[in-house]
Design a protein around this motif. Structure first.
Motif, PDB file in Angstrom:
ATOM      1  N   TYR A 119       0.858  -1.177   0.000  1.00 20.80           N
ATOM      2  CA  TYR A 119       0.000   0.000   0.000  1.00 20.80           C
ATOM      3  C   TYR A 119       0.904   1.239   0.000  1.00 20.80           C
ATOM      4  CZ  TYR A 119      -3.798  -3.142   1.357  1.00 20.80           C
ATOM      5  OH  TYR A 119      -4.735  -4.152   1.395  1.00 20.80           O
ATOM      6  N   ASN A 120       0.822   2.008  -1.053  1.00 23.70           N
ATOM      7  CA  ASN A 120       1.629   3.220  -1.160  1.00 23.70           C
ATOM      8  C   ASN A 120       0.692   4.421  -1.255  1.00 23.70           C
ATOM      9  OD1 ASN A 120       3.352   5.318  -1.729  1.00 23.70           O
ATOM     10  ND2 ASN A 120       4.465   4.271  -3.353  1.00 23.70           N
ATOM     11  N   PHE A 121       0.593   5.183  -0.169  1.00 24.72           N
ATOM     12  CA  PHE A 121      -0.319   6.319  -0.113  1.00 24.72           C
ATOM     13  C   PHE A 121       0.402   7.655  -0.310  1.00 24.72           C
ATOM     14  CE2 PHE A 121      -2.154   3.117   2.873  1.00 24.72           C
ATOM     15  CZ  PHE A 121      -3.244   2.765   2.096  1.00 24.72           C
ATOM     16  N   ARG A 122       1.666   7.609  -0.659  1.00 21.54           N
ATOM     17  CA  ARG A 122       2.470   8.834  -0.777  1.00 21.54           C
ATOM     18  C   ARG A 122       1.827   9.825  -1.737  1.00 21.54           C
ATOM     19  NH1 ARG A 122       4.645  13.017   0.284  1.00 21.54           N
ATOM     20  NH2 ARG A 122       6.700  13.684  -0.398  1.00 21.54           N
ATOM     21  N   ASP A 123       1.632  11.061  -1.230  1.00 21.90           N
ATOM     22  CA  ASP A 123       1.144  12.157  -2.061  1.00 21.90           C
ATOM     23  C   ASP A 123       2.276  13.180  -2.127  1.00 21.90           C
ATOM     24  OD1 ASP A 123      -0.107  14.555  -3.028  1.00 21.90           O
ATOM     25  OD2 ASP A 123      -2.054  13.677  -2.495  1.00 21.90           O
ATOM     26  N   ASN A 124       2.838  13.369  -3.319  1.00 23.39           N
ATOM     27  CA  ASN A 124       4.027  14.196  -3.473  1.00 23.39           C
ATOM     28  C   ASN A 124       3.775  15.674  -3.220  1.00 23.39           C
ATOM     29  OD1 ASN A 124       5.851  12.090  -4.123  1.00 23.39           O
ATOM     30  ND2 ASN A 124       5.060  12.030  -6.216  1.00 23.39           N
ATOM     31  N   ARG A 125       2.519  16.060  -3.105  1.00 21.43           N
ATOM     32  CA  ARG A 125       2.227  17.444  -2.755  1.00 21.43           C
ATOM     33  C   ARG A 125       2.576  17.736  -1.292  1.00 21.43           C
ATOM     34  NH1 ARG A 125      -3.834  17.244  -5.203  1.00 21.43           N
ATOM     35  NH2 ARG A 125      -3.657  15.212  -4.147  1.00 21.43           N
ATOM     36  N   VAL A 126       2.615  16.711  -0.470  1.00 20.68           N
ATOM     37  CA  VAL A 126       2.945  16.856   0.954  1.00 20.68           C
ATOM     38  C   VAL A 126       4.462  16.921   1.112  1.00 20.68           C
ATOM     39  CG1 VAL A 126       2.855  15.746   3.211  1.00 20.68           C
ATOM     40  CG2 VAL A 126       0.837  15.730   1.723  1.00 20.68           C
ATOM     41  N   GLN A 127       4.946  17.984   1.742  1.00 22.63           N
ATOM     42  CA  GLN A 127       6.393  18.204   1.843  1.00 22.63           C
ATOM     43  C   GLN A 127       6.914  18.316   3.276  1.00 22.63           C
ATOM     44  OE1 GLN A 127       8.684  18.295  -0.872  1.00 22.63           O
ATOM     45  NE2 GLN A 127       6.866  17.330  -1.755  1.00 22.63           N
ATOM     46  N   ALA A 128       6.045  18.216   4.257  1.00 22.07           N
ATOM     47  CA  ALA A 128       6.469  18.211   5.660  1.00 22.07           C
ATOM     48  C   ALA A 128       5.363  17.579   6.487  1.00 22.07           C
ATOM     49  CB  ALA A 128       6.768  19.626   6.156  1.00 22.07           C
ATOM     50  N   VAL A 129       5.741  16.813   7.532  1.00 19.70           N
ATOM     51  CA  VAL A 129       4.749  16.067   8.299  1.00 19.70           C
ATOM     52  C   VAL A 129       4.978  16.235   9.798  1.00 19.70           C
ATOM     53  CG1 VAL A 129       6.139  13.948   8.093  1.00 19.70           C
ATOM     54  CG2 VAL A 129       3.743  13.782   8.752  1.00 19.70           C
ATOM     55  N   PHE A 130       3.879  16.528  10.510  1.00 16.44           N
ATOM     56  CA  PHE A 130       3.878  16.569  11.974  1.00 16.44           C
ATOM     57  C   PHE A 130       2.904  15.520  12.476  1.00 16.44           C
ATOM     58  CE2 PHE A 130       1.711  18.502  15.808  1.00 16.44           C
ATOM     59  CZ  PHE A 130       2.661  18.054  16.708  1.00 16.44           C
ATOM     60  N   ALA A 131       3.406  14.525  13.200  1.00 16.57           N
ATOM     61  CA  ALA A 131       2.576  13.436  13.722  1.00 16.57           C
ATOM     62  C   ALA A 131       2.586  13.492  15.241  1.00 16.57           C
ATOM     63  CB  ALA A 131       3.087  12.087  13.236  1.00 16.57           C
ATOM     64  N   ALA A 132       1.431  13.812  15.845  1.00 17.43           N
ATOM     65  CA  ALA A 132       1.315  13.930  17.296  1.00 17.43           C
ATOM     66  C   ALA A 132       0.765  12.633  17.882  1.00 17.43           C
ATOM     67  CB  ALA A 132       0.400  15.098  17.664  1.00 17.43           C
ATOM     68  N   ASN A 133       1.438  12.097  18.904  1.00 22.77           N
ATOM     69  CA  ASN A 133       1.023  10.842  19.550  1.00 22.77           C
ATOM     70  C   ASN A 133       0.662   9.794  18.500  1.00 22.77           C
ATOM     71  OD1 ASN A 133      -0.327  13.363  21.117  1.00 22.77           O
ATOM     72  ND2 ASN A 133       0.556  11.946  22.587  1.00 22.77           N
ATOM     73  N   PRO A 134       1.525   9.569  17.502  1.00 23.42           N
ATOM     74  CA  PRO A 134       1.110   8.730  16.377  1.00 23.42           C
ATOM     75  C   PRO A 134       1.056   7.236  16.696  1.00 23.42           C
ATOM     76  CG  PRO A 134       3.409   9.341  16.122  1.00 23.42           C
ATOM     77  CD  PRO A 134       2.886  10.099  17.322  1.00 23.42           C
ATOM     78  N   VAL A 135       0.021   6.586  16.197  1.00 25.90           N
ATOM     79  CA  VAL A 135      -0.052   5.130  16.109  1.00 25.90           C
ATOM     80  C   VAL A 135       0.825   4.748  14.914  1.00 25.90           C
ATOM     81  CG1 VAL A 135      -1.567   3.204  15.546  1.00 25.90           C
ATOM     82  CG2 VAL A 135      -2.383   5.029  17.073  1.00 25.90           C
ATOM     83  N   ASN A 136       1.931   4.016  15.134  1.00 25.65           N
ATOM     84  CA  ASN A 136       2.828   3.838  13.987  1.00 25.65           C
ATOM     85  C   ASN A 136       3.836   2.707  14.054  1.00 25.65           C
ATOM     86  OD1 ASN A 136       5.910   5.139  14.340  1.00 25.65           O
ATOM     87  ND2 ASN A 136       4.491   5.745  15.941  1.00 25.65           N
ATOM     88  N   ARG A 137       4.386   2.427  15.241  1.00 25.56           N
ATOM     89  CA  ARG A 137       5.570   1.582  15.299  1.00 25.56           C
ATOM     90  C   ARG A 137       5.340   0.173  14.750  1.00 25.56           C
ATOM     91  NH1 ARG A 137       8.077  -2.314  18.054  1.00 25.56           N
ATOM     92  NH2 ARG A 137      10.321  -2.126  18.455  1.00 25.56           N
ATOM     93  N   GLY A 138       4.271  -0.471  15.222  1.00 28.11           N
ATOM     94  CA  GLY A 138       4.030  -1.844  14.804  1.00 28.11           C
ATOM     95  C   GLY A 138       3.645  -1.944  13.345  1.00 28.11           C
ATOM     96  N   ILE A 139       2.802  -1.038  12.880  1.00 27.58           N
ATOM     97  CA  ILE A 139       2.250  -1.160  11.534  1.00 27.58           C
ATOM     98  C   ILE A 139       3.255  -0.785  10.444  1.00 27.58           C
ATOM     99  CG2 ILE A 139       1.265   1.173  11.410  1.00 27.58           C
ATOM    100  CD1 ILE A 139      -1.221  -0.196  10.094  1.00 27.58           C
ATOM    101  N   PHE A 140       4.180   0.133  10.751  1.00 30.18           N
ATOM    102  CA  PHE A 140       5.169   0.533   9.750  1.00 30.18           C
ATOM    103  C   PHE A 140       6.504  -0.169   9.940  1.00 30.18           C
ATOM    104  CE2 PHE A 140       2.643   4.687   9.749  1.00 30.18           C
ATOM    105  CZ  PHE A 140       1.944   4.361   8.594  1.00 30.18           C
TER     106      PHE A 140
END
Length: 554
Positions: free
Chosen positions: A389-410
Motif C-alpha cells: 500500500y503506497n499512499f504517498r502524495d508528493n504534494r505533501v512536503q512536511a509532516v507533523f505526527a502527534a502521539n502517532p499510532v505507527n511503530r508496529g504497523i510501519f
C-alpha cells in the motif's frame, strides 16, 4: 551498560498513573457465582473462597483462608488490596457488552483470557465478559469483588502468565521513566551546543498570529469511493499578496475535526489555510454507533486505506476550488500534513510510510503485546489483503505526527520510506500511544536528516477539555494524578508547529532558530511540566539508550 539515573518525584507519579489508566481503560470497555478462585502456578494449585474476600472487603475480617496469603504481604499492601476490591466504577452493562463484542474488544478479552482460564486451561474470555456485564448490573455497582464473584466456580488464574504480565508491565513503566529522564538529558545536551538566541526578543509563537480567521464547513462527496464527509476549513483573512501555504490535519480515532479547533485556529492565524477533513469510518459518530450496537468493529477496517485517501481527496478539492475561491493563491505543491493518534498514522502514511505486514505480525504475536493499547488498533490491519500500500502524495512536503499510532504497523522498513522533514510529538503520560513503545524506536528509524521529536511532560494523549464529564471525573479521581492544562499543551504544540511549517513549507529561514532544544528550554521556564525537544543530532545517542535498555531488561 547504561547507568539509570535516580528519578525525580515527578516521575514517581508514572506507575500509579499508568496502572490507573490501564485499569480505567479495561473496565470501561465492555453465569453462576464463584465460590472459589483457583490459582495455578505449577506445581502449586491453590484456591481462595470468594466469601473470604467479601468478609475482608466489607468487615476487615481476615480468616484462615485469606490469612495464608496475607502472611506474605505488608499491611500497606493489604489496605491497597481492600480498596481495590471495593472501589466502585459506574459502568453501563449494555455498553460493556457491546464493546467486548467488537473485534478490538474480543482481542482484549482473548488476551485477558490467557491468564484467567476455564478449568483445563481453556481461554476464559467469554466467562470474563459475562462477569464484567453482571458485575456492572449488581446493586452495589462494578467492583473487582463483584467481578470475581460472578466468575464461574472453575475459573483458574494462571499464575505464571499473570506474573509474566505484571513483570512486562513493570518493564514498560521503567522504560517510560528511563525515556523521560534520558530525553530531558538529551534536550539539555543539545541546548548547550545550540547557537545562542535571545528568544525574548523574537515573536512569541505561543500567542495568536496577526490574522483573523474565518471558518467554513464543506460537505463533500468523493464519487470514486462513494464516500461523503465534511471538512473544517480555516481561512486567514486580509493576507498580503502572494502564495497561501496549506496544511491538512487528520483527527484521531473516535474524535472530530472540531475537537482540534483551538490549535488549528492558532495555526491559521499565522497565515496558513487549514483543512481538517472528517474520517467517517473512525470518527466520534462511528464510535457512538458502535456503542449503540450498529457496528461490529470499533472502526471500519478500510480506514487504514480511506484515511490517507481522504487527505489526497481534500487536496484535490482545494485544487478544484483554487481558481474560483482563492484566486489561484493556494500553494498546493508544498503542503504540510498534521495528524493526531490514528491521524498520526494517516499523516505518516501520506508522507510515504508503508505498512510492513511481517513486522506487524511479529509484534502482534508477542505474548504480552496487548499492554500496548495502540498495537491493538494496529493489529486490526492484519485483516487487510497482504499487498503493498503506497499512499504517498508528493504534494505533501512536511509532516507533523502527534502521539502517532505507527511503530508496529510501519516498522523500521516502512518508516524509512519517509524522505521529507518530520516532526513527532509525544506526551510522557500517554497510555494510548506510549512514547517508549510507539515513538522512541520510530524516531531512530526515520532516515530523513530533517527530523525532530518534541515531548510534553504530563501530556496524556487526549484533549481533556473535550472529554465527556463522566470520563473526566473518573480520571480526576485517580490518586497522585496531576496533568498540565490544555492551554499549556496547546501553547507548546503551536510554538513548535508554526516554525516547523514556516521553515519547511514556506521556506522561511527566519524560523530556524525556533527548532532548537534551547527554545524548548526557554518555553519551559517556570513551568512544572516541561517541553523537551531533540533533533537528528541526538538520534544515535537515543538508539544506543534503547539498545542498552533492551540488553539489560529483555
Amino acid at each position: 551498560m547504561m547507568k539509570f539515573p535516580r528519578l525525580s518525584s515527578k516521575s514517581g507519579r508514572i506507575p500509579s498513573f499508568l496502572l490507573g489508566l490501564c485499569t480505567a481503560f479495561l473496565t470501561s470497555l465492555p453465569a453462576h457465582s464463584a465460590e472459589k478462585i483457583f490459582f495455578v502456578y505449577p506445581p502449586l494449585n491453590l484456591s481462595i473462597r470468594t466469601n473470604s474476600l467479601e468478609q475482608y472487603a466489607q468487615q476487615g475480617k481476615i480468616n484462615s483462608d485469606l490469612g495464608f496469603y496475607f502472611q506474605f504481604t505488608t499491611p500497606e499492601q493489604q489496605a491497597a488490596f481492600k480498596e481495590a476490591l471495593t472501589k466502585r466504577i459506574d459502568l453501563d452493562p449494555v455498553v460493556i457488552s457491546r464493546f467486548f463484542n467488537t473485534n478490538i474488544g474480543e482481542d482484549i478479552l482473548t488476551r485477558i483470557g490467557k491468564g484467567i482460564t476455564i478449568h483445563g486451561g481453556r481461554n476464559g474470555k467469554y466467562a470474563i465478559r459475562a462477569a464484567f456485564v453482571q458485575a456492572a448490573m449488581a446493586p452495589d455497582g462494578f467492583t473487582l469483588l463483584n467481578v470475581l464473584k460472578k466468575l464461574p466456580t472453575d475459573m483458574q488464574i494462571q499464575g505464571e502468565y499473570v506474573l509474566g504480565f505484571a513483570q512486562e508491565a513493570q518493564k514498560i513503566v521503567l522504560a517510560t521513566e528511563t525515556l523521560i529522564t534520558e530525553f530531558s538529558q538529551l534536550t539539555a545536551e543539545e541546548a548547550a551546543t545550540d547557537p545562542r538566541v535571545d528568544y525574548a526578543q523574537l515573536p512569541d509563537l505561543r500567542k495568536a498570529g496577526p490574522y483573523q480567521v474565518n471558518k467554513q464547513v464543506w460537505n463533500l462527496t468523493d464519487p470514486s469511493r462513494n464516500r461523503s464527509l465534511y471538512a473544517d476549513i480555516y481561512i486567514p483573512q486580509s493576507l498580503p499578496a502572494g502564495r497561501i501555504p496549506v496544511i491538512v490535519f487528520s483527527h484521531g480515532l473516535a474524535s472530530r475535526p472540531e475537537d482540534y479547533r483551538t490549535g488549528l485556529e492558532r495555526l491559521a492565524s499565522y497565515g496558513f489555510l487549514i483543512a481538517a477533513p472528517q474520517h467517517p469510518g473512525s470518527d466520534s459518530i462511528w464510535a457512538k454507533e458502535t456503542l449503540a450496537g450498529y457496528h461490529k468493529d470499533a472502526f471500519d477496517l478500510d480506514e487504514f486505506i480511506n484515511r490517507p485517501k481522504d487527505i489526497s481527496f481534500i487536496l484535490d478539492e482545494l485544487e478544484r476550488r483554487n481558481a474560483t475561491e482563492f484566486q489561484n493563491r493556494l500553494d498546493l505543491q508544498k503542503v504540510g500534513i498534521g495528524g493526531h493518534s490514528f491521524g498520526g498514522y494517516t499523516a505518516l502514511a501520506i508522507a510515504g510510510a508503508e505498512i510492513d505486514f511481517d513486522h506487524l505480525q511479529q509484534d502482534c504475536d508477542r505474548l504480552y503485546s496487548g499492554l500496548n493499547i495502540a498495537l491493538l488498533l494496529e493489529c486490526q490491519a492484519l485483516k487487510l489483503p497482504r499487498k503493498n500500500y503506497n499512499f504517498r502524495d508528493n504534494r505533501v512536503q512536511a509532516v507533523f505526527a502527534a502521539n502517532p499510532v505507527n511503530r508496529g504497523i510501519f516498522g523500521q522498513k516502512g518508516l524509512a520510506k519517509i524522505a521529507i522533514p518530520t516532526l513527532l510529538g509525544s506526551g510522557s503520560y500517554d497510555p494510548a500511544t506510549p512514547p517508549a513503545l510507539e515513538q522512541a524506536s520510530s524516531f531512530t528509524w526515520l532516515t530523513t536528516p530533517q527530523k525532530y521529536w518534541a515531548m510534553v511532560e504530563g501530556q496524556a494523549h487526549v484533549n481533556f477539555s473535550e472529554l465527556d464529564a463522566g470520563l473526566t471525573q473518573s480520571l480526576e479521581s485517580l490518586e497522585h494524578l496531576t496533568l498540565p492544562s490544555q492551554t499549556l499543551i496547546t501553547s507548546y504544540a503551536t510554538a513548535i508547529e508554526i516554525p516547523f511549517f514556516q521553515l519547511y513549507i514556506n521556506k522561511n529561514e527566519q524560523f530556524r532558530p525556533y527548532l532548537q532544544s534551547a527554545y524548548a528550554e526557554y518555553l519551559s521556564q517556570g513551568e512544572e511540566f516541561k517541553l523537551d525537544f531533540i533533533s537528528q543530532a541526538s538520534s544515535g545517542k537515543l538508539a544506543k539508550i534503547i539498545e542498552d535498555f533492551k540488553r539489560k531488561h529483555f
